[in-house]
Write an enzyme that holds these catalytic residues in place. Structure first.
Site, PDB file in Angstrom:
ATOM      1  NE  ARG A 131      -4.141   1.784   1.005  1.00 52.48           N
ATOM      2  CZ  ARG A 131      -5.146   2.109   0.210  1.00 52.48           C
ATOM      3  NH1 ARG A 131      -5.176   1.708  -1.065  1.00 52.48           N
ATOM      4  NH2 ARG A 131      -6.158   2.815   0.660  1.00 52.48           N
ATOM      5  CB  THR A 408      -9.258  -0.941  -7.847  1.00 52.01           C
ATOM      6  OG1 THR A 408      -9.198   0.256  -7.095  1.00 52.01           O
ATOM      7  CG2 THR A 408      -8.491  -2.032  -7.124  1.00 52.01           C
ATOM      8  CB  THR A 426      -5.965   0.546  -6.867  1.00 51.07           C
ATOM      9  OG1 THR A 426      -6.875   1.512  -7.374  1.00 51.07           O
ATOM     10  CG2 THR A 426      -5.517   0.998  -5.482  1.00 51.07           C
ATOM     11  CG  ASN A 428      -8.383   6.074  -4.767  1.00 53.90           C
ATOM     12  OD1 ASN A 428      -9.238   5.206  -4.634  1.00 53.90           O
ATOM     13  ND2 ASN A 428      -8.497   7.273  -4.214  1.00 53.90           N
ATOM     14  CG  ASP A 450      -8.516   5.175  -0.481  1.00 49.27           C
ATOM     15  OD1 ASP A 450      -9.509   5.727  -0.976  1.00 49.27           O
ATOM     16  OD2 ASP A 450      -8.076   4.091  -0.887  1.00 49.27           O
ATOM     17  CB  SER A 479      -7.105  -0.392   1.397  1.00 46.16           C
ATOM     18  OG  SER A 479      -7.507  -1.019   0.207  1.00 46.16           O
ATOM     19  CB  SER A 480     -12.464  -1.393   0.630  1.00 43.89           C
ATOM     20  OG  SER A 480     -12.928  -0.337   1.431  1.00 43.89           O
ATOM     21  N   GLY A 500     -13.682  -1.457  -6.848  1.00 45.08           N
ATOM     22  CA  GLY A 500     -14.969  -0.860  -6.511  1.00 45.08           C
ATOM     23  C   GLY A 500     -14.993  -0.069  -5.216  1.00 45.08           C
ATOM     24  N   GLY A 501     -13.811   0.206  -4.631  1.00 47.78           N
ATOM     25  CA  GLY A 501     -13.799   1.002  -3.396  1.00 47.78           C
ATOM     26  C   GLY A 501     -14.623   0.300  -2.336  1.00 47.78           C
TER      27      GLY A 501
END
Ligand code: DON
Length: 597
Positions: A131, A408, A426, A428, A450, A479-480, A500-501
């Site tokens: 990340r 992403t 990603t 983002n 984010d 993050s998701s 898809g966030g």
């Protein structure tokens, strides 16, 4: 020489090279390649029905290796790496670098992500967290204007939007530690694609045109993605990326130093200095990958393994499954109003917790064990009424809305040794900040968005986030992303993930639930209509495809519905059963590909 021929030449060269190098790193090969249990099982099951002609959606079937991703050329690069002797990690790394060339909306060098790996020989799983991190000069209120409101343009479309990129460090770390080919081998196909060019496909054409206005605002992005006269490349034309080929070659020659110091790093910091960006040479040199223990949970005999913080994905997938485990979902029926209602109510509880407890575990204490505890799930379950929607304001205080967005990408890989990789990475937003670094061919991420730029308010995905995710130097934004592997009887059975966030969590959850609980094949599990509820806004989103009767019943239970206005997620999955590999790329977006052999 045309692209394909060059690619084939590169790959046949790789096959020669691989013969010379596999001895150096044999740790993750299997000695008896054709004698794996999977291979034996495959032989003995050849007579059984492998696919079921009673089903409307069929997966792609392969036997030895498979890559499922959002773009065809990159998936085929990964599959060729498998065919010439690479393992799933080599293929995942090669696919990651190739997507940076062929799928610029989300494939990247200057973004970040999470790679979940199942190592067959050691029978264990590990998670590589690459990340992005906040630069040292980042401050808690950096995106607030004089009135204390979030300046969305600065947050998402400026040089300050970018976190220190992790992708190159992450992919190289994975390759070095768990791959069996050389760095040069896994980078060669991406370099060839960038140098020689690729034939513009419908999906590339469509995606560039959809974001053309914003891309044209940055002179370097305009130069990269459009012709010298400013027009877009047409379908069938060749699009070359010589600058990106140079950047990839620097990485191939010098490893992580080829990106985090030297000429590429210099170009990044020059660009930062030109427009108020925060990333310095010291930030780049100081970036490091973290290898973490994934989050785990049991669901009716299946072991679900997914991302730990700083992603919220694994925690909430496991948490929601544990709440749902207490219901007879089969009696309700997949897609029934009662089923959708119980999913929505469980999701609300989990997303409410996300807003408060989740952040970078190196900066805040994230109570993972408590959140994924079965007893906690049982207590939470008692808060759910089986016949009426609980308003979100009664679950926790909060407010706000926001449009879900952009992009992403996730891909899944399986090799003939039994290794499996699920990787989500990603920039983002689709095309990140839409700002390219001159002379590198790379777009910058806008991952700083984010963070909770103003704790207590919603971000671009409508997610309300708290102090645990406030901006601090060196911290990773929450993050998701949820690359996930499910084990059955101790063996990898399903690998999946999605962009898809905020909807990544609900998408992965429903995909694995469809397979685990309703015994759907992976193509059917992907195709089934999805729902999504994230606590705030208090709105249950339904894709098209739910019956009018279901919709009516959900309204009667008190749900505020948003029906058919958008799709939810885009999975790329592999199921492993009886020695066969079953792949499915989501039909919700064009261009996805299952490459298998
Ligand atoms: O890390 C996250 O959760 C987001 N940055 C992911 C963004 C995303 O999935 C956008 N795609 N549709």
């Amino acid at each position: 020489m045309n692209n394909l021929r060059l690619l084939l030449l590169t790959l046949s060269l790789l096959s020669v090279l691989s013969a010379c190098t596999t001895n150096a790193k044999t740790q993750y090969t299997q000695s008896a390649k054709t004698e794996t249990p999977e291979a034996k099982a495959a032989q003995s099951h050849i007579q059984t029905p492998i696919i079921n002609y009673k089903e409307r959606f069929l997966p792609v079937v392969a036997q030895h290796g498979m890559v499922v991703g959002a773009e065809k050329l990159a998936a085929e690069v990964g599959m060729e790496i498998l065919r010439v002797g690479g393992n799933a990690v080599d293929a995942a790394v090669a696919t990651g670098f190739a997507l940076a060339v062929t799928y610029p909306r989300a494939g990247n060098l200057a973004g970040g992500g999470f790679m979940l790996i199942h190592l067959a020989e050691e029978n264990r799983q590990t998670l590589i967290d690459y990340r992005e991190i906040a630069p040292a000069a980042a401050t808690r209120d950096m995106f607030l204007d004089e009135e204390g409101n979030v300046d969305k343009m600065r947050e998402y479309f400026s040089l300050t939007s970018s976190g220190v990129p992790g992708t190159v460090a992450g992919l190289l770390y994975a390759q070095e530690k768990y791959g069996i080919l050389s760095r040069a081998q896994v980078l060669a196909p991406a370099i060839a694609l960038a140098e020689d060019g690729l034939i513009v496909s419908f999906s590339h054409y469509y995606e560039i045109n959809a974001r053309a206005d914003q891309l044209r605002k940055n002179a370097e992005a305009a130069r990269l993605f459009f012709k010298p006269d400013g027009s877009a490349y047409e379908i069938g034309e060749t699009w070359r990326q010589p600058d990106l080929a140079w950047t990839l070659s620097e990485i191939s020659k010098r490893g992580a130093d080829g990106f985090y110091s030297g000429a590429v790093a210099q170009r990044i910091t020059d660009e930062m200095k030109s427009g108020g960006g925060l990333i310095t040479a010291a930030d780049l040199a100081g970036y490091s990958v973290v290898e973490r223990q994934p989050v785990r949970g049991m669901y009716k005999g299946f072991e679900v393994i997914s991302t730990p913080p700083p992603s919220s994905g694994g925690v909430h997938i496991v948490q929601i499954l544990s709440i749902l485990e207490g219901y007879d979902l089969q009696a309700m029926g997949q897609g029934s109003a009662s089923y959708v209602h119980h999913l929505a109510e469980s999701m609300k509880l989990a997303y409410a917790d996300r807003s408060q407890y989740l952040g970078d575990p190196d900066y805040v204490n994230v109570p993972v064990a408590a959140l994924t505890d079965k007893a906690y799930a049982a207590r939470q379950r008692k808060r759910i009424s089986s016949s009426a929607a609980t308003p979100s304001v009664e679950i926790a205080p909060g407010k706000l809305v926001g449009d879900e967005s952009t992009d992403t990408t996730h891909y899944s890989v399986a090799d003939r040794f039994g290794n499996v990789v699920a990787n989500t990475y990603t920039l983002n937003f689709s095309f990140g900040s839409h700002i390219a670094v001159p002379g590198t061919g790379m777009l910058l991420n806008n991952e700083m968005g984010d963070f909770a730029s103003k704790p207590g308010t919603a971000n671009a995905y409508g997610l309300v986030q708290g102090d645990a995710n406030s901006i601090e130097p060196g911290k990773r934004p929450l993050s998701s992303m949820s690359p996930t592997i499910v084990l059955h009887e101790g063996k990898p059975w399903l690998a999946t993930g999605s962009p898809g966030g905020s909807v990544i969590i609900s998408t992965v959850l429903q995909t694995i639930l469809n397979a685990m609980e309703f015994d759907m094949n992976i193509a059917t599990a992907a195709a089934a209509p999805r729902m999504h509820h994230q606590w705030l806004p208090d709105e249950l989103k339904l894709e098209e495809g739910f019956s009018p009767d279901t919709i009516k019943l959900l309204r009667e239970m008190g749900h505020t519905l948003d029906v058919g206005n958008r799709t939810t997620g885009r999975t790329n999955s592999i199921m492993l059963e009886n020695g066969w590999l079953y792949g499915a790329t989501d039909t919700r977006r064009p261009g996805g590909w299952v490459a298998g052999y």
